[in-house]
Design a protein around this motif. Structure first.
Motif, PDB file in Angstrom:
ATOM      1  N   LEU A   1       0.829  -1.206   0.000  1.00  0.00           N
ATOM      2  CA  LEU A   1       0.000   0.000   0.000  1.00  0.00           C
ATOM      3  C   LEU A   1       0.863   1.255   0.000  1.00  0.00           C
ATOM      4  O   LEU A   1       0.529   2.248  -0.650  1.00  0.00           O
ATOM      5  CB  LEU A   1      -0.926   0.002   1.223  1.00  0.00           C
ATOM      6  CG  LEU A   1      -1.993  -1.093   1.267  1.00  0.00           C
ATOM      7  CD1 LEU A   1      -2.772  -0.995   2.573  1.00  0.00           C
ATOM      8  CD2 LEU A   1      -2.944  -0.984   0.077  1.00  0.00           C
ATOM      9  N   LEU A   2       1.979   1.199   0.725  1.00  0.00           N
ATOM     10  CA  LEU A   2       2.893   2.338   0.755  1.00  0.00           C
ATOM     11  C   LEU A   2       3.447   2.603  -0.635  1.00  0.00           C
ATOM     12  O   LEU A   2       3.548   3.764  -1.072  1.00  0.00           O
ATOM     13  CB  LEU A   2       4.024   2.066   1.745  1.00  0.00           C
ATOM     14  CG  LEU A   2       4.928   3.238   2.099  1.00  0.00           C
ATOM     15  CD1 LEU A   2       4.130   4.344   2.781  1.00  0.00           C
ATOM     16  CD2 LEU A   2       6.064   2.779   3.018  1.00  0.00           C
ATOM     17  N   ILE A   3       3.786   1.537  -1.360  1.00  0.00           N
ATOM     18  CA  ILE A   3       4.281   1.680  -2.729  1.00  0.00           C
ATOM     19  C   ILE A   3       3.186   2.270  -3.620  1.00  0.00           C
ATOM     20  O   ILE A   3       3.431   3.158  -4.445  1.00  0.00           O
ATOM     21  CB  ILE A   3       4.756   0.314  -3.273  1.00  0.00           C
ATOM     22  CG1 ILE A   3       6.020  -0.135  -2.507  1.00  0.00           C
ATOM     23  CG2 ILE A   3       5.036   0.392  -4.769  1.00  0.00           C
ATOM     24  CD1 ILE A   3       6.432  -1.569  -2.787  1.00  0.00           C
ATOM     25  N   ALA A   4       1.944   1.802  -3.432  1.00  0.00           N
ATOM     26  CA  ALA A   4       0.822   2.326  -4.225  1.00  0.00           C
ATOM     27  C   ALA A   4       0.623   3.814  -3.991  1.00  0.00           C
ATOM     28  O   ALA A   4       0.252   4.557  -4.904  1.00  0.00           O
ATOM     29  CB  ALA A   4      -0.455   1.562  -3.877  1.00  0.00           C
ATOM     30  N   GLY A   5       0.904   4.264  -2.760  1.00  0.00           N
ATOM     31  CA  GLY A   5       0.716   5.659  -2.412  1.00  0.00           C
ATOM     32  C   GLY A   5       1.834   6.578  -2.861  1.00  0.00           C
ATOM     33  O   GLY A   5       1.707   7.814  -2.755  1.00  0.00           O
ATOM     34  N   GLU A   6       2.912   6.016  -3.387  1.00  0.00           N
ATOM     35  CA  GLU A   6       4.033   6.841  -3.840  1.00  0.00           C
ATOM     36  C   GLU A   6       3.603   7.843  -4.913  1.00  0.00           C
ATOM     37  O   GLU A   6       4.124   8.957  -4.981  1.00  0.00           O
ATOM     38  CB  GLU A   6       5.152   5.947  -4.394  1.00  0.00           C
ATOM     39  CG  GLU A   6       5.941   5.189  -3.346  1.00  0.00           C
ATOM     40  CD  GLU A   6       6.896   6.090  -2.584  1.00  0.00           C
ATOM     41  OE1 GLU A   6       7.602   6.874  -3.229  1.00  0.00           O
ATOM     42  OE2 GLU A   6       6.909   6.005  -1.344  1.00  0.00           O
ATOM     43  N   GLN A   7       2.626   7.450  -5.727  1.00  0.00           N
ATOM     44  CA  GLN A   7       2.201   8.312  -6.837  1.00  0.00           C
ATOM     45  C   GLN A   7       1.524   9.590  -6.342  1.00  0.00           C
ATOM     46  O   GLN A   7       1.370  10.546  -7.111  1.00  0.00           O
ATOM     47  CB  GLN A   7       1.230   7.541  -7.740  1.00  0.00           C
ATOM     48  CG  GLN A   7      -0.054   7.133  -7.046  1.00  0.00           C
ATOM     49  CD  GLN A   7      -0.997   6.370  -7.950  1.00  0.00           C
ATOM     50  OE1 GLN A   7      -1.328   6.834  -9.039  1.00  0.00           O
ATOM     51  NE2 GLN A   7      -1.433   5.192  -7.512  1.00  0.00           N
ATOM     52  N   TRP A   8       1.088   9.621  -5.073  1.00  0.00           N
ATOM     53  CA  TRP A   8       0.371  10.786  -4.549  1.00  0.00           C
ATOM     54  C   TRP A   8       1.294  11.804  -3.882  1.00  0.00           C
ATOM     55  O   TRP A   8       0.830  12.836  -3.410  1.00  0.00           O
ATOM     56  CB  TRP A   8      -0.703  10.340  -3.568  1.00  0.00           C
ATOM     57  CG  TRP A   8      -1.627   9.300  -4.126  1.00  0.00           C
ATOM     58  CD1 TRP A   8      -2.088   9.218  -5.407  1.00  0.00           C
ATOM     59  CD2 TRP A   8      -2.187   8.183  -3.430  1.00  0.00           C
ATOM     60  NE1 TRP A   8      -2.907   8.129  -5.554  1.00  0.00           N
ATOM     61  CE2 TRP A   8      -2.988   7.465  -4.357  1.00  0.00           C
ATOM     62  CE3 TRP A   8      -2.103   7.725  -2.113  1.00  0.00           C
ATOM     63  CZ2 TRP A   8      -3.694   6.323  -3.993  1.00  0.00           C
ATOM     64  CZ3 TRP A   8      -2.807   6.576  -1.751  1.00  0.00           C
ATOM     65  CH2 TRP A   8      -3.586   5.889  -2.694  1.00  0.00           C
ATOM     66  N   LYS A   9       2.587  11.502  -3.809  1.00  0.00           N
ATOM     67  CA  LYS A   9       3.525  12.475  -3.243  1.00  0.00           C
ATOM     68  C   LYS A   9       3.529  13.731  -4.088  1.00  0.00           C
ATOM     69  O   LYS A   9       3.394  13.650  -5.311  1.00  0.00           O
ATOM     70  CB  LYS A   9       4.935  11.876  -3.197  1.00  0.00           C
ATOM     71  CG  LYS A   9       5.148  10.830  -2.114  1.00  0.00           C
ATOM     72  CD  LYS A   9       6.616  10.390  -2.107  1.00  0.00           C
ATOM     73  CE  LYS A   9       6.932   9.472  -0.941  1.00  0.00           C
ATOM     74  NZ  LYS A   9       8.349   9.092  -0.925  1.00  0.00           N
ATOM     75  N   PRO A  10       3.708  14.912  -3.515  1.00  0.00           N
ATOM     76  CA  PRO A  10       3.934  15.222  -2.097  1.00  0.00           C
ATOM     77  C   PRO A  10       2.651  15.617  -1.364  1.00  0.00           C
ATOM     78  O   PRO A  10       2.683  16.394  -0.433  1.00  0.00           O
ATOM     79  CB  PRO A  10       4.873  16.427  -2.176  1.00  0.00           C
ATOM     80  CG  PRO A  10       4.361  17.173  -3.390  1.00  0.00           C
ATOM     81  CD  PRO A  10       3.896  16.113  -4.359  1.00  0.00           C
ATOM     82  N   TYR A  11       1.509  15.012  -1.784  1.00  0.00           N
ATOM     83  CA  TYR A  11       0.217  15.415  -1.230  1.00  0.00           C
ATOM     84  C   TYR A  11      -0.527  14.238  -0.596  1.00  0.00           C
ATOM     85  O   TYR A  11      -1.759  14.138  -0.709  1.00  0.00           O
ATOM     86  CB  TYR A  11      -0.646  16.034  -2.331  1.00  0.00           C
ATOM     87  CG  TYR A  11      -0.037  17.219  -3.023  1.00  0.00           C
ATOM     88  CD1 TYR A  11       0.425  18.316  -2.303  1.00  0.00           C
ATOM     89  CD2 TYR A  11       0.071  17.247  -4.415  1.00  0.00           C
ATOM     90  CE1 TYR A  11       0.986  19.413  -2.954  1.00  0.00           C
ATOM     91  CE2 TYR A  11       0.625  18.336  -5.072  1.00  0.00           C
ATOM     92  CZ  TYR A  11       1.078  19.414  -4.330  1.00  0.00           C
ATOM     93  OH  TYR A  11       1.629  20.498  -4.977  1.00  0.00           O
ATOM     94  N   ARG A  12       0.193  13.350   0.057  1.00  0.00           N
ATOM     95  CA  ARG A  12      -0.474  12.155   0.570  1.00  0.00           C
ATOM     96  C   ARG A  12      -1.453  12.451   1.707  1.00  0.00           C
ATOM     97  O   ARG A  12      -2.378  11.675   1.940  1.00  0.00           O
ATOM     98  CB  ARG A  12       0.570  11.114   0.997  1.00  0.00           C
ATOM     99  CG  ARG A  12       1.274  10.471  -0.201  1.00  0.00           C
ATOM    100  CD  ARG A  12       2.292   9.439   0.199  1.00  0.00           C
ATOM    101  NE  ARG A  12       3.388  10.033   0.956  1.00  0.00           N
ATOM    102  CZ  ARG A  12       4.379   9.334   1.495  1.00  0.00           C
ATOM    103  NH1 ARG A  12       4.420   8.026   1.359  1.00  0.00           N
ATOM    104  NH2 ARG A  12       5.346   9.955   2.161  1.00  0.00           N
ATOM    105  N   THR A  13      -1.268  13.575   2.412  1.00  0.00           N
ATOM    106  CA  THR A  13      -2.261  13.950   3.428  1.00  0.00           C
ATOM    107  C   THR A  13      -3.603  14.247   2.774  1.00  0.00           C
ATOM    108  O   THR A  13      -4.652  13.758   3.218  1.00  0.00           O
ATOM    109  CB  THR A  13      -1.795  15.185   4.217  1.00  0.00           C
ATOM    110  OG1 THR A  13      -0.606  14.862   4.933  1.00  0.00           O
ATOM    111  CG2 THR A  13      -2.868  15.637   5.211  1.00  0.00           C
ATOM    112  N   VAL A  14      -3.586  15.063   1.727  1.00  0.00           N
ATOM    113  CA  VAL A  14      -4.830  15.404   1.039  1.00  0.00           C
ATOM    114  C   VAL A  14      -5.399  14.171   0.342  1.00  0.00           C
ATOM    115  O   VAL A  14      -6.620  13.965   0.310  1.00  0.00           O
ATOM    116  CB  VAL A  14      -4.614  16.566   0.057  1.00  0.00           C
ATOM    117  CG1 VAL A  14      -5.919  16.925  -0.651  1.00  0.00           C
ATOM    118  CG2 VAL A  14      -4.065  17.791   0.799  1.00  0.00           C
TER     119      VAL A  14
END
Length: 223
Positions: free
Chosen positions: A180-193
């Motif tokens: 899941l962390l790898i999947a979320g890499e694409q949302w950097k630098p806005y992973r909070t939003v």
């Protein structure tokens, strides 16, 4: 200085995430922009987050309101004047009584300075807060996201976030947090939003449990 977001930039970041990820564009189209959940940078807020560990939001708020009724203003000094029995009467468990006392003592002694956190990097804040008994990564993630508005936090200790990613992306239940962390890499630098959008998606599902519920760990603390 860490990257942050504000009310004036929040919707534009949501839109940017929609361009990065078509699934987020669909969430916005179907459900609108998620609320920009914020909390003040106070001792009371951290007490509230500790109370939310592993329980419903309603239960945590009930305990906080009971504490407010008893001492009016929730400050470290006033909390330290209460006995364990008095805190239990405010619906505090034995563990959370201890955790809140440790936090109050750390602030009174100067070990923790909440105002100074506003100028510090994520990992420095995490190191200082996690040194306190009863505060771990989930609690710090919520503080960084909702209080300081740091823009790049993905709280994988939160069950709602974990399940929302799996639902939105059609991933199997056994998908690991590392994946899941790898999947979320694409949302950097806005992973909070991105997390706000994930909560929006999750809350739109039928009868979901409350978000912001820390996942129990082996030592029974939301860390």
């Amino acid at each position: 200085m860490p990257h942050t977001f504000t009310h004036s930039t929040y919707h534009s970041i949501c839109d940017e995430l929609g361009k990065m990820d078509a699934d987020f564009a669909t969430v916005i189209q179907n459900h609108g922009y998620p609320p920009m959940w914020t909390r003040p940078n106070t001792f009371e807020t951290l007490v509230h987050i500790i109370l939310e560990q592993q329980v419903s939001l309603a239960s945590a708020l009930s305990a906080l309101n009971k504490l407010r009724e008893r001492i009016q203003e929730v400050t470290p000094a006033r909390v330290l004047l209460l006995t364990d029995t008095e805190l239990r009467e405010c619906y505090f468990s034995r563990q959370k009584t201890a955790y809140v006392r440790y936090l109050a003592e750390a602030i009174v002694s100067g070990q923790i300075n909440l105002e100074a956190f506003e100028q510090m990097e994520d990992e420095d804040i995490r190191r200082e807060l996690c040194a306190l008994k009863g505060i771990g990564n989930w609690t710090v993630d919520v503080y960084l996201m909702f209080v300081l508005q740091h823009s790049d936090i993905l709280p994988l200790g939160d069950l709602a976030i974990v399940n929302a990613i799996k639902r939105l992306k059609g991933l199997p239940k056994e998908t690991t947090k590392e994946e899941l962390l790898i999947a979320g890499e694409q949302w950097k630098p806005y992973r909070t939003v991105a997390s706000m959008l994930l909560w929006q998606h999750y809350l739109s599902s039928a009868k979901p449990p409350s978000p912001l519920k820390g996942e129990p760990l082996k030592n029974k603390k939301a860390r």
